[in-house]
Design an enzyme around this catalytic site. Structure first.
Site, PDB file in Angstrom:
ATOM      1  N   PRO A   2       0.247 -46.681   4.997  1.00 45.60           N
ATOM      2  CG  PRO A   2       0.382 -46.516   7.300  1.00 45.60           C
ATOM      3  CD  PRO A   2       1.008 -46.006   6.052  1.00 45.60           C
ATOM      4  CD  GLU A   3      -4.156 -43.731   1.090  1.00 48.51           C
ATOM      5  OE1 GLU A   3      -5.347 -43.419   0.938  1.00 48.51           O
ATOM      6  OE2 GLU A   3      -3.322 -43.665   0.176  1.00 48.51           O
TER       7      GLU A   3
END
Length: 307
Positions: A2-3
DNA sequence: ATTTGACCCTGCATGC
DNA sequence: TGCATGCAGGGTCAAA
């Protein structure tokens, strides 16, 4: 996984389902994440209403009436809305059961993620992390049996505060701009890409979106941060915001395992221009995309377009 | 003060 | 089929 875009997609999915609901029970199946999940966390948030799910950097912030729970997904973490009675999957570590039968599960094979707590008192003001850290070290050193539990609790508390206190500006904030990038990069010799990933000039930009934004801006990831002009940083700031916006709209990137809170895959991985595209032709000039390592991370770039 | 490299942990793809 | 190797979106921490 996840960014910022993926975390934001999760946040947007969670709010309609959970906002305003009372947390009936929090269960920890495996506390050994990046930092041990505090034994007192469940007790602190159970029975409280969830006011809102917000986000800072790549952290999901669950704001309860009594304080805030911080969830970080690390590399491989996911949170999914699920029925409380659904069978446990491998690597399900934490479950939150909300009123009305809606539950949230945290699953993380690599266990680089974390679940931390900030009490109400410390949530809003106090960015006074210095004194905090010193105190906890002192009390942990004392280490009487009686104080052990509270020291551990205090430690995870200081941890969450320290994490939030160090962060740079959000890319969608007014404080973030080309001028900001330019000013904060002067005399920095570090290459621009690892500098972006450091979270100092801006938060939420990880390996994928750093590569993509630098391609759009025509900047070589290896160039020293301090040797990029204001004009080029203005372009970069714009590209960062654009890429993140588009990724959020596309539901994030699904490389292996990312899914939204409702199990939907993202689509942005189909729009990469350079990331994971080694050997492919640059969409702009046809040159072969190169892969190389910077600060132990893969970088991808078109070295003809990016200078 | 910056910047580097080791490390945290599991799963997956690849090549032998 | 098994086994070894390298790689992965995150970040911390000690040491250079």
């Amino acid at each position: 996984m996840p960014e910022l875009p993926e975390v934001e997609v999760l946040r947007r999915g969670l709010n309609p389902a959970l906002k305003g609901r009372r947390l009936e029970r929090m269960q920890v199946f495996n506390a050994s994440l990046r930092w041990p999940v505090s034994e007192h966390l469940a007790q602190a948030c159970q029975g409280k209403a969830l006011l809102e799910v917000s986000r800072r950097s790549k952290y999901l912030l669950f704001r309860f009436t009594s304080g805030t729970m911080l969830v970080h997904l690390g590399m491989s973490g996911t949170v999914q809305l699920i029925a409380a009675t659904a069978p446990l999957q491998k690597h399900d570590h934490v479950q939150w059961e909300f009123e009305g039968g809606q539950s949230l599960r945290f699953n993380d094979p690599r266990r680089f993620g974390s679940v931390l707590w900030l009490s109400e008192r410390d949530t809003a003001p106090a960015l006074n992390t210095d004194g905090d850290g010193v105190n906890h070290k002192a009390s942990a050193a004392g280490d009487e049996v009686n104080h052990k539990a509270s020291a551990a609790n205090a430690h995870s508390l200081g941890r969450a505060q320290a994490l939030l206190a160090r962060l740079g500006p959000e890319p969608f904030d007014e404080a973030f701009s080309g001028e900001h990038l330019f000013r904060s990069s002067r005399r920095r010799k570090l290459a621009v890409k690892p500098w972006l990933l450091s979270g100092e000039p801006v938060v939420g930009v990880g390996n994928i979106y750093a590569c993509e934004a630098l391609f759009r801006a025509g900047i070589d990831p290896r160039r020293s941060a301090g040797r990029i002009s204001l004009r080029r940083y203005q372009r970069l700031a714009q590209c960062i915001v654009e890429v993140l916006d588009e990724a959020i709209a596309a539901g994030g990137s699904t490389l292996r395992d990312f899914v939204s809170s409702h199990g939907q895959s993202g689509e942005f991985q189909n729009r990469y221009t350079v990331y994971a595209s080694e050997g492919k032709a640059c969409q702009r000039c046809g040159e072969s995309i190169k892969r190389f390592i910077q600060a132990q991370r893969s970088s991808f770039a078109c070295l003809r377009c990016q200078r």
